[in-house]
Write an enzyme that holds these catalytic residues in place. Structure first.
Site: not given
Ligand code: SF4
Length: 351
Positions: A37, A120, A138, A192, A203, A209
């Site tokens: 880290e 963090y 982060d 993302c 995703c 989202c």
């Molecule tokens: Fe990022 Fe939302 Fe796209 Fe997923 S759907 S990659 S969380 S912007």
């Protein structure tokens, strides 16, 4: 944000099948997690891998790190930059040896007291190594959360970060703390992505989202503009006398503090005056390639010179063979190209 349970479950499953195989993920050793880290702060994963392996092989325990000499740890860090990270790491290792028998404490607040361990890093060690319910927030995690929640708070503000730390800590899934922490980091690092490049089609939490639903992914995260970097102009010298090259030690405070470097001065100072001030009588002076190096808040613009030294007075520099410097001293990356060019000229002159 609603839907946390579903989001967390999906992320955990996704992570189990999609996590990259990284050296520090093959272990739960708290020392390895901690080291990784610290190395990953401001540095890319691919760049960190060989450094991590070398560091662990050379200093396999916290005790070994605590007792290593400074040139060894700086050499192991050479090229990673931000050398205060490794100095703090060693100070913290010394505390761990003195106060905890050489084992990192499984206690968030005790971790936070160690030198160089912020919220963090403490959150990452606590959740990944000890399965404690603390978030590690982060830049990657802030970006993911801002988009998931379509949250318009400025992520450069400490108050925004603290709010996300509190919120994510409150929803940490029992028994999966480390996996959730790493899944959020991994989503930010591989899916993302920043700079207008998120791979939303792949995703696992797309349907939750808010930014995606609003077709406004690129509007998040909200960040106040960065401050302009300060520009500094330097003259840098690769000085050679009888095959020995001069290095000097930087001051104890400020940028690259107490590291060895190629001697340099403000460009305002004329080259002959700089050499005279150092007690150097030079022979030929060759112009080398100018260099630019970018730090977080400062840019260095360097005029560089190869100086054949005829005579020197005692001037506080070390004059050493190339091989000794390369083996035992960690020159900051800012000087690397000038170092290589200087060595090349030196080799040509010896031929
Ligand atoms: Fe990022 Fe939302 Fe796209 Fe997923 S759907 S990659 S969380 S912007």
């Amino acid at each position: 944000m609603n839907e946390y349970n579903e989001i967390i479950n999906k992320l955990i499953i996704w992570y189990q099948f999609n996590a990259r195989d990284l050296p520090w993920r093959r272990t739960k050793d708290p020392y390895h997690i901690w080291l990784s880290e610290i190395m990953l702060q401001q540095t890319r994963v691919e760049a960190v891998k060989p450094y991590f392996e070398r560091f662990i092989n050379t200093l396999p325990t916290i005790e070994a790190l605590a007792h290593a000499d400074e040139e060894t740890i700086l050499k192991l860090w050479e090229g990673l930059g931000y050398y205060s990270r490794v100095r703090n790491l060693q100070k913290a290792a010394q505390t761990v040896v003195a106060e905890y028998g050489g084992r990192l404490p499984a206690d968030y607040l005790a971790l936070r007291k160690l030198k160089g361990v912020g919220p963090y890093t403490a959150g990452a060690i606590a959740s990944i190594a000890f399965s404690l319910p603390y978030a590690a927030v982060d830049g990657n995690v802030l970006r993911v959360m801002s988009r998931l929640a379509a949250d318009a708070r400025d992520i450069t503000l400490a108050v925004t970060k603290a709010a996300w730390e509190e919120e994510l800590t409150s929803v940490m899934p029992k028994g999966h703390e480390g996996t959730f922490t790493q899944a959020l980091m991994e989503l930010g690092a591989t899916v993302c992505l920043p700079n207008g490049m998120p791979k939303c089609q792949g995703c696992p939490v797309r349907e939750h989202c808010q930014a995606y639903k609003k077709n406004a992914v690129l509007q998040y995260p909200v960040k106040s503009p960065k401050k302009q970097r300060t520009k500094e102009y330097l003259s840098v010298f690769f000085m050679v006398e009888d095959g020995k090259i001069a290095i000097s030690k930087r001051g104890e405070k400020g940028l690259l503090s107490a590291l060895w470097q190629l001697p340099n001065c403000d460009r305002e100072k004329a080259v002959p005056i700089a050499l005279k001030d150092w007690g150097i009588i030079s022979g030929e002076i060759k112009n080398m390639k100018g260099q630019k190096h970018i730090f977080t808040h400062i840019e260095w613009h360097m005029d560089c010179y190869y100086v054949a030294v005829k005579h020197k007075e005692h001037n506080g520099f070390l004059w050493l063979d190339k091989d000794v410097i390369e083996k035992e001293y960690a020159l900051p990356s800012a000087f690397k190209k000038t170092w290589q060019e200087g060595c090349h000229i030196l080799e040509e002159e010896i031929k």
